[in-house]
Design an enzyme around this catalytic site. Structure first.
Site, PDB file in Angstrom:
ATOM      1  N   LYS A 147       8.192  23.283 -13.689  1.00 54.36           N
ATOM      2  CA  LYS A 147       7.205  21.857 -13.356  1.00 54.36           C
ATOM      3  C   LYS A 147       7.227  21.610 -11.845  1.00 54.36           C
ATOM      4  CE  LYS A 147       5.580  17.470 -14.093  1.00 54.36           C
ATOM      5  NZ  LYS A 147       5.663  16.109 -14.887  1.00 54.36           N
ATOM      6  N   HIS A 155       0.186  17.872 -26.021  1.00 52.64           N
ATOM      7  CA  HIS A 155       0.073  16.590 -25.532  1.00 52.64           C
ATOM      8  C   HIS A 155      -1.041  16.141 -26.223  1.00 52.64           C
ATOM      9  CE1 HIS A 155       3.953  17.087 -23.192  1.00 52.64           C
ATOM     10  NE2 HIS A 155       3.828  15.689 -22.799  1.00 52.64           N
ATOM     11  N   ARG A 161       0.606  -1.400  -0.095  1.00 56.85           N
ATOM     12  CA  ARG A 161      -0.128   0.047  -0.142  1.00 56.85           C
ATOM     13  C   ARG A 161       0.939   1.310  -0.143  1.00 56.85           C
ATOM     14  NH1 ARG A 161      -3.341  -2.892   3.507  1.00 56.85           N
ATOM     15  NH2 ARG A 161      -5.145  -3.828   2.498  1.00 56.85           N
ATOM     16  N   ASN A 182       0.004  19.730 -20.245  1.00 58.66           N
ATOM     17  CA  ASN A 182      -0.316  19.003 -21.385  1.00 58.66           C
ATOM     18  C   ASN A 182      -0.270  19.826 -22.590  1.00 58.66           C
ATOM     19  OD1 ASN A 182      -1.064  17.100 -19.593  1.00 58.66           O
ATOM     20  ND2 ASN A 182      -3.054  18.042 -19.271  1.00 58.66           N
ATOM     21  N   GLU A 202       9.982  18.623 -24.642  1.00 56.76           N
ATOM     22  CA  GLU A 202       9.516  18.965 -23.541  1.00 56.76           C
ATOM     23  C   GLU A 202       9.980  20.083 -23.028  1.00 56.76           C
ATOM     24  OE1 GLU A 202       6.845  17.456 -22.438  1.00 56.76           O
ATOM     25  OE2 GLU A 202       6.761  15.174 -22.827  1.00 56.76           O
ATOM     26  N   HIS A 222      -0.289  12.968 -28.187  1.00 52.13           N
ATOM     27  CA  HIS A 222      -0.500  11.657 -27.882  1.00 52.13           C
ATOM     28  C   HIS A 222      -1.249  10.738 -28.971  1.00 52.13           C
ATOM     29  CE1 HIS A 222      -0.341  11.948 -23.156  1.00 52.13           C
ATOM     30  NE2 HIS A 222       0.751  11.653 -23.577  1.00 52.13           N
ATOM     31  N   LYS A 264       3.310  11.501 -11.059  1.00 48.73           N
ATOM     32  CA  LYS A 264       2.123  10.923 -11.704  1.00 48.73           C
ATOM     33  C   LYS A 264       2.902   9.608 -12.063  1.00 48.73           C
ATOM     34  CE  LYS A 264      -0.818  14.393 -14.109  1.00 48.73           C
ATOM     35  NZ  LYS A 264      -1.005  14.769 -15.362  1.00 48.73           N
ATOM     36  N   ARG A 280      -2.048  22.496 -13.414  1.00 51.60           N
ATOM     37  CA  ARG A 280      -1.159  21.573 -14.119  1.00 51.60           C
ATOM     38  C   ARG A 280      -1.434  21.081 -15.342  1.00 51.60           C
ATOM     39  NH1 ARG A 280       1.104  16.168 -10.629  1.00 51.60           N
ATOM     40  NH2 ARG A 280       2.335  15.556 -12.327  1.00 51.60           N
TER      41      ARG A 280
END
Ligand code: NAD
Length: 530
Positions: A400, A421, A291, A418, A355, A425, A313, A414
């Protein structure tokens, strides 16, 4: 010694902030400021009287204004703060960005002993049991005090030893990710990953260490991080096959089995050494094992240094659904050694720079200008000039870290990360995660976001052309019209960032300034046409 940035000593009354700050200033040859003394001088009376006459709120206002003056000044100083000076989160985040913040603390009984004879402490007045009152103050402030570059126990070392420790920290110039008691630092340490990993592990005092890497990076380890981590007793080692196609639950399971087989307890620390694939898999395994185990990221690609390893993340892919299974699980420390990038393939290195450009566009106009300066982009991709690489990585991490500190769970700001992206993606998925690297897809996604921004009147056309030119100079793909954009749009529907039917797109207003717009899939397609 000298210091590059101001040092702020924060923490509990009685922890010795002024004494330690004075010692730090002396060793560093830097000016010393005692914020409470500044306030007393400004007001012409002692704080005890200020409190009595004006109340705590008025005192805090004076304190905030005195601190604001220091935060607006680039002169490096060593500042002893009042215990409540950084209670406001916005001020605390400014201090963390401006300088090095160290919290000094000690057990309440020890603090009570130290302030026993001191009647100039308004927050203690009228409280018989000072230790209990100090504990109460600590409990109320603990999460804020944890948002520091370091928390040091002043009862375990002399002021001189503490001063030396503070200066060692300042020399590393760590970047703070401020998340209450889950705060951590990103230490950018060119050429010194091994030494700093060993020190970080000592501080975390793990019951056992598990080291996860991939086959490619594993070959670099003896030279790059050396014996320190490998030599620890009972080290659990997992070497994964490299590449995005192995970013699966099966890889997570391999780590979990190794941890359970060892077996490790909850005091164990998992170390991820590798690119974004390794840190995404390892972070998720650490979140799930027992956990939740602590983990440390040692990113080895530019992409993972500036993006994947910072912010907590973690995820793996589920078939074509990229990053579909994951968790937020912050590392306890990130150790960034930019020189790792020297052995990256050209393609992987350039991908990381995509990036960097993205990050500059969302939050650092001066980094953007720096990258755009004549010859700079070429020197980066061709020569990987260590200074330039270091600077680009460091600046990107700062952006960041700031974004994550303000919005860990992507409720607002946040989402800016993206940028590029959404379409990126989709193109990455359309290419089966093989034709394009993540960074190449992001470069094309940036071109798409710029085109959409121009179409909607958000992005100045000249800026769009300028950014596209920068990406091309970084040898990244920019020819959106040669891409299967229309076909790729079907993947946009799978994007985790979708909300209802709308697609949230991040658009560029200017270098360092972005905004989010919601569009339907139907509105999107025509805007992407040349
Ligand atoms: N969690 C996040 O916030 C986040 C953010 C951005 C990207 N990501 C993820 O990161 C992944 C991409 O990361 P990446 O580009 O680092 O890919 P990667 O981990 O696959 O690394 C690229 C290749 O370089 C090799 N490599 C790594 N370090 C090396 C070194 N120092 N020298 C030589 N070779 C080296 C690897 O073995 C691999 O083959 C994607 O899966 C993406 O989804 C995650």
């Amino acid at each position: 010694v000298g210091i590059a940035r101001s040092i702020y000593l924060s923490g509990m009354m009685g922890s010795g902030k002024s004494t330690v700050a004075r010692a730090v200033a002396e060793r560093a040859g830097a000016p010393f400021v005692d914020l409470d003394a500044e306030i007393e001088r400004g007001a012409g009376k002692p704080i005890r009287e200020l409190f009595a006459a004006e109340g705590e709120a008025a005192f805090r206002a004076r304190e905030a204004s005195a601190l604001s003056t220091l935060l607006a000044d680039a002169t490096p100083r060593v500042v002893a703060l009042g215990g409540g000076a950084l209670l406001h989160r916005a001020v605390r985040l400014r201090a963390l960005d401006h300088g090095i913040v160290v919290t000094l603390t000690a057990p309440a009984a020890e603090l009570a002993r130290r302030v026993a004879k001191d009647d100039g402490r308004p927050l203690l007045n009228g409280h018989g049991d000072r230790a209990a009152r100090l504990q109460e103050i600590w409990d109320a402030r603990a999460a804020g005090y944890a948002e520091a570059h370091a928390v040091l126990d002043a009862s375990r070392a002399s002021p001189d030893e503490l001063a030396a420790e503070v200066l060692r920290l300042a020399a590393i110039d760590p970047i703070a990710v401020a998340l209450g008691e889950r705060s951590y630092t990103v230490d950018v340490v060119p050429g010194a990953a091994g030494e700093h990993l060993a020190r970080a592990l000592d501080r975390l005092a793990p019951s056992r260490i598990a080291l996860v890497t991939d086959e490619t990076v594993d070959r670099l380890l003896p030279e790059r991080i050396g014996a320190p981590a490998a030599a620890r007793a009972g080290l659990v080692r997992v070497v994964l096959p490299p590449g995005e196609k192995h970013k699966t639950l099966a890889a997570v399971e391999r780590i979990l089995i190794a941890l359970v087989d060892a077996p490790v307890d909850r005091g164990a620390v998992v170390v991820a050494v590798g690119g974004g694939v390794v840190s995404d898999i390892t972070g998720l395994a650490a979140a799930l094992a027992l956990r939740g185990l602590r983990w440390v990221a040692v990113p080895t690609t530019v992409l993972s240094m500036v993006d994947a390893s910072v912010g907590g993340k973690t995820a793996v892919d589920l078939g074509a659904a990229k990053n579909a299974v994951g968790a937020f699980h912050q590392p306890s420390r990130v150790i960034v050694d930019p020189s790792f990038s020297a052995t990256e393939s050209d393609r992987a290195f350039r991908s990381g720079l995509a990036e960097v450009v993205k990050t500059a566009l969302i939050g650092d106009g001066s980094l953007y200008e720096d990258l755009r300066a004549p010859g700079r982009a070429e020197a980066l991709v061709r020569d990987r000039e260590p200074d330039l690489v270091h600077r680009a990585i460091r600046s990107s991490i700062r952006v960041k870290a700031g974004v994550v500190s303000r919005d860990e769970r992507e409720l607002g700001e946040r989402a800016h990360l993206n940028l590029g992206h959404t379409i990126g993606h989709a193109l990455e998925a359309e290419g089966g995660f093989e034709r394009l690297t993540h960074g190449e897809a992001v470069a094309l996604g940036l071109v798409a976001a710029l085109r959409i921004g121009v179409g909607l009147g958000v992005t100045p056309p000249a800026l769009a052309a300028e950014v596209t030119d920068l990406l091309a100079r970084l040898a990244l793909p920019v020819d959106l019209d040669a891409e299967p954009v229309e076909k790729a749009l079907r993947w946009v529907g799978y994007d985790k960032k979708r909300q209802g039917g709308a697609i949230r797109l991040v658009l560029v207003r200017g270098p360092g300034a972005v905004e989010v717009r919601k569009l339907s899939a139907g509105e999107l397609a025509p805007l992407l046409k040349a």
